[in-house]
Design a protein around this motif. Structure first.
Motif, PDB file in Angstrom:
ATOM      1  N   SER A 172      -4.660  -3.287   0.479  1.00 55.27           N
ATOM      2  CA  SER A 172      -3.230  -3.372   0.187  1.00 55.27           C
ATOM      3  C   SER A 172      -2.563  -2.009   0.086  1.00 55.27           C
ATOM      4  N   ASP A 173      -3.308  -0.945  -0.266  1.00 55.85           N
ATOM      5  CA  ASP A 173      -2.614   0.347  -0.321  1.00 55.85           C
ATOM      6  C   ASP A 173      -2.593   0.993   1.062  1.00 55.85           C
ATOM      7  N   GLY A 174      -2.914   0.221   2.084  1.00 48.70           N
ATOM      8  CA  GLY A 174      -2.712   0.648   3.465  1.00 48.70           C
ATOM      9  C   GLY A 174      -3.854   1.450   4.059  1.00 48.70           C
ATOM     10  N   LEU A 175      -4.995   1.494   3.372  1.00 49.37           N
ATOM     11  CA  LEU A 175      -6.152   2.225   3.896  1.00 49.37           C
ATOM     12  C   LEU A 175      -7.301   1.268   4.191  1.00 49.37           C
ATOM     13  N   LEU A 176      -8.143   1.647   5.146  1.00 48.98           N
ATOM     14  CA  LEU A 176      -9.359   0.874   5.408  1.00 48.98           C
ATOM     15  C   LEU A 176     -10.355   1.109   4.277  1.00 48.98           C
ATOM     16  N   GLU A 177     -11.285   0.201   4.147  1.00 46.77           N
ATOM     17  CA  GLU A 177     -12.284   0.336   3.096  1.00 46.77           C
ATOM     18  C   GLU A 177     -13.268   1.458   3.387  1.00 46.77           C
ATOM     19  N   TYR A 178     -13.836   2.034   2.311  1.00 51.86           N
ATOM     20  CA  TYR A 178     -14.902   3.050   2.425  1.00 51.86           C
ATOM     21  C   TYR A 178     -16.207   2.354   2.838  1.00 51.86           C
ATOM     22  N   PRO A 179     -17.200   3.123   3.363  1.00 50.06           N
ATOM     23  CA  PRO A 179     -18.477   2.502   3.762  1.00 50.06           C
ATOM     24  C   PRO A 179     -19.304   2.087   2.543  1.00 50.06           C
ATOM     25  N   LEU A 180     -20.114   1.063   2.741  1.00 53.31           N
ATOM     26  CA  LEU A 180     -20.921   0.485   1.651  1.00 53.31           C
ATOM     27  C   LEU A 180     -22.408   0.684   1.922  1.00 53.31           C
ATOM     28  N   TYR A 181     -23.189   0.825   0.850  1.00 54.80           N
ATOM     29  CA  TYR A 181     -24.645   0.992   0.939  1.00 54.80           C
ATOM     30  C   TYR A 181     -25.326   0.197  -0.167  1.00 54.80           C
ATOM     31  N   LEU A 223      -1.976   2.892  11.012  1.00 53.63           N
ATOM     32  CA  LEU A 223      -1.994   2.647   9.560  1.00 53.63           C
ATOM     33  C   LEU A 223      -1.877   3.963   8.791  1.00 53.63           C
ATOM     34  N   TRP A 224      -2.503   5.009   9.341  1.00 52.84           N
ATOM     35  CA  TRP A 224      -2.487   6.311   8.667  1.00 52.84           C
ATOM     36  C   TRP A 224      -1.061   6.854   8.591  1.00 52.84           C
ATOM     37  N   THR A 225      -0.335   6.761   9.693  1.00 52.75           N
ATOM     38  CA  THR A 225       1.061   7.225   9.717  1.00 52.75           C
ATOM     39  C   THR A 225       1.904   6.441   8.710  1.00 52.75           C
ATOM     40  N   ALA A 226       1.697   5.126   8.677  1.00 52.37           N
ATOM     41  CA  ALA A 226       2.451   4.285   7.737  1.00 52.37           C
ATOM     42  C   ALA A 226       2.095   4.652   6.294  1.00 52.37           C
ATOM     43  N   HIS A 227       0.814   4.912   6.058  1.00 55.62           N
ATOM     44  CA  HIS A 227       0.355   5.282   4.709  1.00 55.62           C
ATOM     45  C   HIS A 227       1.007   6.587   4.267  1.00 55.62           C
ATOM     46  N   LEU A 228       1.034   7.576   5.188  1.00 54.15           N
ATOM     47  CA  LEU A 228       1.615   8.876   4.849  1.00 54.15           C
ATOM     48  C   LEU A 228       3.102   8.757   4.537  1.00 54.15           C
ATOM     49  N   SER A 229       3.820   7.991   5.342  1.00 54.16           N
ATOM     50  CA  SER A 229       5.269   7.903   5.110  1.00 54.16           C
ATOM     51  C   SER A 229       5.541   7.142   3.816  1.00 54.16           C
ATOM     52  N   HIS A 230       4.656   6.233   3.465  1.00 53.84           N
ATOM     53  CA  HIS A 230       4.803   5.504   2.201  1.00 53.84           C
ATOM     54  C   HIS A 230       4.507   6.424   1.028  1.00 53.84           C
TER      55      HIS A 230
END
Ligand code: ADE
Length: 242
Positions: A172-181, A223-230
């Motif tokens: 929801s905060d506009g970023l993809l999830e981090y990798p999981l282990y 998504l990155w561009t949208a995240h930055l402008s937000h």
């Protein structure tokens, strides 16, 4: 009244399909949501229950008739403000914000197209939203409707435990999830990143945030561009000091 998905389709046996399993299936059984499937063929005209006809102006394939689609829509008691959505590759891209909007209401009516598509006039007449699940062409709207419903049902109150619901927030905060282990800590010569074994929760949170940002930058520049402008807009909490 439980949250209701009314589905208009020529292939009613495709529902609930995979949504009869797992969390969505349990929620369907316990009445958290309701799957109201309507066979478009039942509203067809003439001896052969025709639902389609050839396109005006010529061209390949068949077009679903507006009168048939309207009759099917009329059969669904939708005077309660539930949005009607037509699944089509011509639609605007489906987003998590749409999903949250659908979940916040009484339900959705989903129109699944087959053939070349649906007569434009019924879409205008009934203010039907046109939505696409991605830039590829499916053989019909049914699998797209299943995708939309899966995304809705998991957000209905009580469907997911608190463990899974965190995943929604991270997108929801506009970023993809981090990798999981998980275990084993070493597998085929590949070690888990040291930081995750450090026990330093602040450092782990920082690392995960960096990984989220990196993945978003590399894989989804949109998504990155949208995240930055937000992010550059002052939030209500930060305010503006002049
Ligand atoms: N019907 C066919 N292709 C589709 C797509 N990509 N999204 C939604 N509905 C569809």
């Amino acid at each position: 009244m439980s949250w209701t998905a009314s589905i208009l389709t020529l292939f009613p046996d495709m529902f609930p399909g995979p949504l009869g399993q797992s969390l969505a299936g349990r929620a369907l059984e316990n009445g958290t949501w309701n799957c109201d499937v309507r066979d478009l063929r039942a509203f067809g005209l003439g001896r052969h229950n025709a639902v389609d006809d050839t396109p005006f102006g010529g061209g390949a394939g068949m077009v679903m008739r507006p009168d048939v689609v309207e009759a099917a829509l009329e059969s669904v008691s939708r005077h309660d403000g539930a949005p009607c959505v037509y699944l089509t590759p011509r639609g605007r891209p489906l987003s998590q914000a749409d999903i949250r909007r659908y979940v916040s209401g009484p339900g959705v009516a989903l129109l699944c197209g087959r053939y070349e598509g649906v007569d434009e006039r019924v879409l205008e007449e009934r203010s039907i939203e046109q939505v696409s699940i991605g830039d590829y062409v499916l053989s019909g709207g049914e699998t797209a409707a299943l995708v939309l419903l899966d995304a809705c049902v998991r957000l209905l109150p009580g469907v997911m435990g608190s463990a899974e619901s965190g995943v929604e927030e991270s997108f929801s905060d506009g970023l993809l999830e981090y990798p999981l282990y998980t275990r084993p800590a070493k597998w085929k010569g590949r070690a888990v990143p040291d930081i995750l074994l450090s026990g330093n929760h602040a450092a782990i949170a920082r690392w995960r945030r960096e990984q989220s940002e990196k993945a978003t930058r590399e894989r989804r520049p949109d998504l990155w561009t949208a995240h930055l402008s937000h992010a550059s807009r002052p939030s209500v909490h930060e305010g503006h000091s002049s």
